[in-house]
Design a protein around this motif. Structure first.
Motif, short mmCIF file in Angstrom:
data_model
loop_
_atom_site.label_atom_id
_atom_site.label_comp_id
_atom_site.label_asym_id
_atom_site.label_seq_id
_atom_site.Cartn_x
_atom_site.Cartn_y
_atom_site.Cartn_z
N UNK A 400 0.87 -1.16 0.26
CA UNK A 400 -0.11 0.10 -0.10
C UNK A 400 0.75 1.17 0.02
N UNK A 401 0.33 2.23 -0.58
CA UNK A 401 1.08 3.61 -0.73
C UNK A 401 1.18 4.26 0.53
N UNK A 402 2.18 4.70 1.04
CA UNK A 402 2.48 5.22 2.54
C UNK A 402 2.65 4.17 3.52
N UNK A 403 2.79 2.72 3.11
CA UNK A 403 3.32 1.59 4.03
C UNK A 403 4.95 1.36 3.86
N UNK A 404 5.63 2.11 3.13
CA UNK A 404 7.05 1.76 2.96
C UNK A 404 7.64 3.21 2.91
N UNK A 405 8.50 3.98 3.82
CA UNK A 405 8.91 5.26 4.06
C UNK A 405 10.08 5.52 4.42
N UNK A 406 11.06 4.56 3.73
CA UNK A 406 12.58 5.15 4.29
C UNK A 406 12.82 6.26 3.78
N UNK A 407 12.48 6.93 2.79
CA UNK A 407 13.03 8.11 2.45
C UNK A 407 12.00 9.16 2.75
N UNK A 408 11.00 8.88 3.66
CA UNK A 408 9.87 9.81 3.73
C UNK A 408 8.91 9.89 2.68
N UNK A 409 8.00 10.92 2.27
CA UNK A 409 7.03 10.82 1.48
C UNK A 409 6.40 12.33 1.23
#
Length: 467
Positions: A400-409
């Motif tokens: 899901x979008x927003x579930x992987x944030x190692x570099x932020x968003x």
């Protein structure tokens, strides 16, 4: 049929009752920020609210709420002033610490230095630093082994990498040691000061003051000396492919006047300072955990090694080749999921009353975006504590979008993410094809702790054996 749902935007999320102005909770967060966040999520769900020292705090744990906050409502929040104040006191006014039009101008000027077409000029610099680093720290005779502190190794290596990318400068052993010690000192002091309401002025004695000022001066002298050398070389920077050459030649096409079209000397120094600090330590952290995971999971190390041998062999890889290494990049992405270098994004502060997911967020409230906890949620990642690079292979179930944030968003996504991705893959290629990794028999990976970035709580010792 009307499917409209009525949302009560005056409803505040549930949360703990805080006693004694929230001081017990503050102590719990200082002691174990990851554990405290997990307890909040388990007890109260995806949206949590509590008060501490008269201030409202919110945690949002779901991808939907995080994207709504960072993307759809990006103009309703700014990053909280306290962490920015702590960072700017060390690294100055740069693309990380500025807001509003000042940030937009700096990002426009700096962004060309991180575009994919610039990567070819950096890859040679990264390769040279990697080759030198492996020769200096690891065995060069087939079958020879050494056991090392992985975090110290990766930090020294990525420190040399970023100095070469910034300035084409190969650090001496003395420079590396001084920069290493200074960086660690500033990280420890920064974590301490984040929990203070205010940092006293430099003339006032406070815990860690002397060490902080000495460390800051050491880093600034290192950076400024390289800028001075380049300026003394007059037009020679036009022949360079490093980042400083780009900074000196950069021009803002949207500038209102000539004075604001280029970076000032101070802005160049401040941005080099923060790029050095952020550019080496986050990358070193990911590589530290990746090496540990490869040692812990030799079956995946074998997949990565086979891929590298078949696709690249003994050649120095190009940027295009690096981007096509499926198992290599998937293993690095999974390492960043399990151990995100920045486990919490900068706190945001609400500029006005706003509704997030139907929950009322009051003007002035502080909002935490807990990356670690989203990355470890079984709803988005089955068996979340298990190392499974397959999650990031082609044709894997969509995350899901927003579930992987190692570099932020959102608009403040890490400006250097493409450079970091290329650097990590390149270092991984050199390591995996030259060495086997092993933990001590029966050893597990250390627990993580937040020290500005996510570091091993205890020394991670790995044995490297030359293939």
């Amino acid at each position: 049929m009307d499917t409209t749902v009525s949302i009560n935007t005056n409803k505040v999320p549930p949360g703990p009752q805080t006693r004694w102005l929230g001081l017990p909770m503050l102590r719990a967060m200082q002691k174990d920020a990851l554990g405290a966040g997990t307890q909040l999520r388990d007890d109260f769900g995806d949206a949590v609210h509590f008060r501490m020292a008269g201030q409202s705090y919110y945690y949002f744990f779901s991808p939907e709420l995080i994207r709504e906050l960072l993307v759809e409502h990006m103009d309703d929040f700014i990053r909280h002033e306290r962490p920015i104040e702590v960072f700017s006191q060390v690294y100055g006014d740069n693309v990380l610490t500025t807001e509003g039009e000042r940030w937009k101008r700096q990002r426009r000027i700096l962004m060309p230095g991180f575009l994919p077409k610039r990567m070819a000029g950096y890859v040679g610099l990264i390769t040279d630093a990697t080759v030198d680093g492996l020769q200096a720290s690891l065995p060069q005779t087939s079958g020879a082994s050494t056991t090392i502190d992985v975090d110290s190794f990766t930090t020294t290596l990525t420190m040399d990498v970023i100095l070469r990318v910034l300035f084409s400068h190969k650090a001496t052993e003395a420079e590396s040691r001084k920069a290493f010690d200074a960086t660690r000192t500033l990280e420890h002091q920064g974590m301490r000061e984040l929990f203070w309401p205010k940092t006293p002025p430099d003339w006032f004695p406070y815990p860690g003051r002397t060490e902080k000022l000495h460390a800051k001066a050491a880093l600034k002298n290192l950076i400024q000396s390289q800028i001075d050398l380049r300026r003394q070389a007059a037009g020679d920077h036009a022949e360079k492919t490093d980042y400083l050459a780009m900074l000196l030649a950069a021009h803002d096409e949207e500038a209102q006047n000539a004075a604001s079209a280029t970076l000032t000397n101070e802005e160049i120094c401040d941005n080099c300072m923060v790029l050095f600090a952020a550019g080496h330590d986050t990358t070193a952290t990911v590589l530290t955990w990746w090496i540990g995971l490869m040692a812990r999971h030799p079956e995946y190390a074998a997949k990565v090694r086979q891929e590298v041998e078949e696709a690249i062999g003994d050649r120095n890889p190009t940027t295009d080749e690096l981007s096509r290494l499926k198992w290599t990049n998937a293993s690095i992405k999974e390492a960043m999921r399990l151990y995100p270098p920045t486990p919490n994004l900068f706190f945001r502060r609400a500029l006005r009353d706003v509704a997030i997911g139907g929950w009322h967020v009051s003007k002035g409230a502080s909002i935490n975006i807990p990356v670690w906890h989203v990355h470890h949620d079984a709803r988005w990642y089955p068996e979340p504590e298990t190392f499974r690079p397959e999650r990031f292979m082609p044709n894997a179930p969509e995350i899901p979008r927003g579930a992987y944030l190692p570099f932020g968003a959102g608009p403040r996504v890490c400006i250097g993410q493409h450079l970091a991705t290329i650097e990590m893959a390149l270092v991984a290629v050199f390591l995996i094809r030259q060495f086997d990794f092993a933990l001590a028999e029966g050893a597990a990976l250390p627990k993580p702790k937040i020290d500005m970035v996510l570091k091993p709580e205890k020394t991670l010792q790995v044995t490297f054996t030359r293939r």
